[in-house]
Structure formats: structure tokens, C-alpha cells
Design an enzyme around this catalytic site. Sequence first.
Site, PDB file in Angstrom:
ATOM      1  N   ASN A   1      58.327  73.199  68.283  1.00  0.00           N
ATOM      2  CA  ASN A   1      59.711  73.125  69.742  1.00  0.00           C
ATOM      3  C   ASN A   1      59.054  72.196  70.272  1.00  0.00           C
ATOM      4  OD1 ASN A   1      60.927  73.685  71.974  1.00  0.00           O
ATOM      5  ND2 ASN A   1      62.021  76.212  71.308  1.00  0.00           N
TER       6      ASN A   1
ATOM      7  N   GLY B   1      60.435  71.297  73.299  1.00  0.00           N
ATOM      8  CA  GLY B   1      60.472  71.488  74.233  1.00  0.00           C
ATOM      9  C   GLY B   1      59.160  71.525  75.092  1.00  0.00           C
ATOM     10  N   LYS B   2      58.887  72.997  74.036  1.00  0.00           N
ATOM     11  CA  LYS B   2      57.642  73.491  75.020  1.00  0.00           C
ATOM     12  C   LYS B   2      56.708  72.253  74.122  1.00  0.00           C
ATOM     13  CE  LYS B   2      58.259  78.156  73.002  1.00  0.00           C
ATOM     14  NZ  LYS B   2      57.199  79.294  71.903  1.00  0.00           N
TER      15      LYS B   2
ATOM     16  N   ASP C   1      54.064  81.429  72.937  1.00  0.00           N
ATOM     17  CA  ASP C   1      55.330  83.083  72.059  1.00  0.00           C
ATOM     18  C   ASP C   1      55.863  82.981  73.343  1.00  0.00           C
ATOM     19  OD1 ASP C   1      56.270  83.638  70.183  1.00  0.00           O
ATOM     20  OD2 ASP C   1      56.093  85.068  71.335  1.00  0.00           O
ATOM     21  N   SER C   2      56.907  83.049  74.250  1.00  0.00           N
ATOM     22  CA  SER C   2      57.559  83.299  74.931  1.00  0.00           C
ATOM     23  C   SER C   2      59.147  83.306  74.559  1.00  0.00           C
ATOM     24  CB  SER C   2      57.762  81.802  75.958  1.00  0.00           C
ATOM     25  OG  SER C   2      58.259  80.717  74.960  1.00  0.00           O
TER      26      SER C   2
ATOM     27  N   PHE D   1      65.074  72.809  78.189  1.00  0.00           N
ATOM     28  CA  PHE D   1      65.407  72.714  76.677  1.00  0.00           C
ATOM     29  C   PHE D   1      66.090  74.996  76.933  1.00  0.00           C
ATOM     30  CE2 PHE D   1      61.990  75.890  75.718  1.00  0.00           C
ATOM     31  CZ  PHE D   1      61.180  75.981  76.841  1.00  0.00           C
ATOM     32  N   GLY D   2      66.433  75.101  75.730  1.00  0.00           N
ATOM     33  CA  GLY D   2      66.406  76.111  75.478  1.00  0.00           C
ATOM     34  C   GLY D   2      67.429  77.386  76.963  1.00  0.00           C
TER      35      GLY D   2
ATOM     36  N   LYS E   1      60.362  72.556  87.208  1.00  0.00           N
ATOM     37  CA  LYS E   1      60.147  73.248  86.580  1.00  0.00           C
ATOM     38  C   LYS E   1      58.520  73.705  86.018  1.00  0.00           C
ATOM     39  CE  LYS E   1      60.657  75.626  81.433  1.00  0.00           C
ATOM     40  NZ  LYS E   1      61.859  74.741  80.562  1.00  0.00           N
TER      41      LYS E   1
ATOM     42  N   ARG F   1      55.840  79.031  81.488  1.00  0.00           N
ATOM     43  CA  ARG F   1      54.478  79.018  81.004  1.00  0.00           C
ATOM     44  C   ARG F   1      53.605  77.615  82.044  1.00  0.00           C
ATOM     45  NH1 ARG F   1      57.886  76.557  78.213  1.00  0.00           N
ATOM     46  NH2 ARG F   1      58.208  77.827  76.906  1.00  0.00           N
TER      47      ARG F   1
HETATM   48  P1  ITT Z   1      57.721  77.771  68.018  1.00  0.00           P
HETATM   49  O1  ITT Z   1      57.458  79.237  67.523  1.00  0.00           O
HETATM   50  O2  ITT Z   1      57.395  76.574  67.240  1.00  0.00           O
HETATM   51  O3  ITT Z   1      56.442  77.657  69.378  1.00  0.00           O
HETATM   52  P2  ITT Z   1      59.976  78.530  68.639  1.00  0.00           P
HETATM   53  O4  ITT Z   1      61.033  77.749  69.814  1.00  0.00           O
HETATM   54  O5  ITT Z   1      60.655  79.729  67.876  1.00  0.00           O
HETATM   55  O6  ITT Z   1      58.993  77.504  68.484  1.00  0.00           O
HETATM   56  P3  ITT Z   1      59.092  81.162  70.628  1.00  0.00           P
HETATM   57  O7  ITT Z   1      59.783  82.276  68.748  1.00  0.00           O
HETATM   58  O8  ITT Z   1      58.492  81.587  70.986  1.00  0.00           O
HETATM   59  O9  ITT Z   1      59.516  80.052  70.417  1.00  0.00           O
HETATM   60  O10 ITT Z   1      60.693  81.428  70.729  1.00  0.00           O
HETATM   61  C1  ITT Z   1      60.899  81.280  72.166  1.00  0.00           C
HETATM   62  C2  ITT Z   1      62.188  81.257  73.272  1.00  0.00           C
HETATM   63  O11 ITT Z   1      62.366  81.249  74.029  1.00  0.00           O
HETATM   64  C3  ITT Z   1      63.550  79.929  72.024  1.00  0.00           C
HETATM   65  O12 ITT Z   1      64.369  80.616  71.813  1.00  0.00           O
HETATM   66  C4  ITT Z   1      63.359  78.838  73.741  1.00  0.00           C
HETATM   67  O13 ITT Z   1      64.597  78.263  73.454  1.00  0.00           O
HETATM   68  C5  ITT Z   1      63.529  79.969  74.792  1.00  0.00           C
HETATM   69  N1  ITT Z   1      62.455  79.780  75.567  1.00  0.00           N
HETATM   70  C6  ITT Z   1      60.977  79.422  76.141  1.00  0.00           C
HETATM   71  N2  ITT Z   1      60.432  79.107  77.194  1.00  0.00           N
HETATM   72  C7  ITT Z   1      61.736  78.991  77.614  1.00  0.00           C
HETATM   73  C8  ITT Z   1      61.471  77.790  78.189  1.00  0.00           C
HETATM   74  O14 ITT Z   1      60.458  77.384  79.509  1.00  0.00           O
HETATM   75  N3  ITT Z   1      63.009  77.298  78.559  1.00  0.00           N
HETATM   76  C9  ITT Z   1      64.763  77.736  78.261  1.00  0.00           C
HETATM   77  N4  ITT Z   1      63.664  78.635  77.066  1.00  0.00           N
HETATM   78  C10 ITT Z   1      62.804  79.266  76.486  1.00  0.00           C
END
Ligand code: ITT
Length: 216
Positions: A10, A12-13, A71-72, A151-152, A174, A180
Site C-alpha cells: 500500500n 499510502g502506508k 495492519d490497520s 489515501f483510503g 496526519k 499509525r
Molecule cells: P498491505 O496489507 O499490503 O499493507 P492493505 O491496504 O491491504 O495493504 P490492510 O490489510 O491493513 O492494508 O488494510 C487497511 C485498510 O484500511 C485499507 O483499505 C486502507 O486503505 C485503510 N486504511 C488503513 N490506514 C488508513 C489511513 O491512515 N487512512 C485511510 N485509510 C486507511
Amino acid sequence: MVEVIIASKNEGKIREITEILSELKTVKFLSLKDYPDIPKIVEDGSSFEENAAKKAITVATYTGKIALADDSGLEVEALDGAPGIKSSRFDKDDKARNQKLLRLLKDVPQEKRMALFRCVIAIADSKGGLSLSRGSCQGMITFETRGEHGFGYDPIFIIPKYSKTLAELGPKIKNRVSHRAKALKRAKKILREMVSNYLKDSLPNDLDQSEKACTS
Ligand code: ITT
């Protein structure tokens, strides 16, 4: 320099983690984008902790390097905590996920739109070492998307103190207030210690202990 793999795809992360940990000058951050051959990690745990640990351990074992996983997800009170650990599988992409949430909450009044972002950071090494740290961030869900940063779910998540979404606030704020940022505060200390031990251990054996101590 010690290489640490951010066990994520991801962008953004990866950007936020790298920025928040940028003061660790002896660390070079890589990510799963640098390791396209690592098999897909199935996130089948029943908690953020399990999924974060699985990602970090898998990548540390595969690469032999220190791995840091995140994981978030977003827990919405009016939806009994959904989407929670299924936040990334809630719909096909960020835009669809935000629209789906807004649709589900269309009749929920302002005062009942509480939500919580959660983040678990797992740090693993190839010798079986593992540590976890957690962070959360309280907010409200908007009625429409607002802002371009991040993102997200950022465009629909308001931080009450600022009356702005994370996507309006931008990275500087942020990265101070987010789930995070909080989880990484403790993770930073753990990583600093691991990296300093790693650097000491990797010094040539003919240096005696006092010389090694001077390098930390
Ligand atoms: P990785 O497992 O490859 O790290 P992922 O996007 O699949 O990437 P997760 O399984 O942890 O990651 O899912 C986290 C979800 O929550 C994902 O849809 C993100 O966009 C969202 N998310 C997590 N942190 C966020 C943030 O700081 N701002 C907005 N959305 C966030």
C-alpha cells in the site's frame, strides 16, 4: 546502514511509515515493491495483531532481514465495528469503499457517526523475534468525501479537534495524530534498539567489546 523491509504494497502506508521513521538515519527502508517474488500473504487472521504478525514474520523469514508490517482498518460504531479487519476487502478500491460506507450510513445522524481507526505495527526479525505496538485515532464519518491528501478512508474521516477530514489536513498533521503515528511512536524505539544491536553484531569479531560499545 541496515535494510528494513516495510511488509506492505500500500503506497499510502509506505509513504507515511517512511516519513514518520525518517529520523532513523541508519535505516534504509525497502518495501514489498522491491521484492515482487514474495508470494502473496493471505490475511486470514481474526485480529489486526494476527495479520500484522503474519505479514512481518513471513517477510522477515523470506528475506532474512528485519520486517515491519502494518495492519490497520476503520471501525464504524453504527455498523458494529465494520469494516474493521476487512477494511481493505470492503469493496474493490478506495473510491468504491468510501461510497459504500457513505451509502450504508446515509440515514445515520451526525451524532451517531463515530468511528475509530486502528493500527497494529509488527516488527519481526529472521531469528523469530517479534514485537507489536498499537495505535488508534477517534473521529466521525462525513456525509460526503472531502480533501485530496492521504489515501483510503481519509476523505470521509473527520478529526473533531480540527473539524476537517484527514484528507483535508494533509501529511504534516496526519502524521502527528493518526493511528499509525501513535503505533509507530513505540515501534520507533523498538526498531532503533534492534538496528543498533544488529549493527553491533555485524562488526568484525576482532574488535573487542569496548570498541563495539563506542559504535552504538
Ligand atoms: P498491505 O496489507 O499490503 O499493507 P492493505 O491496504 O491491504 O495493504 P490492510 O490489510 O491493513 O492494508 O488494510 C487497511 C485498510 O484500511 C485499507 O483499505 C486502507 O486503505 C485503510 N486504511 C488503513 N490506514 C488508513 C489511513 O491512515 N487512512 C485511510 N485509510 C486507511
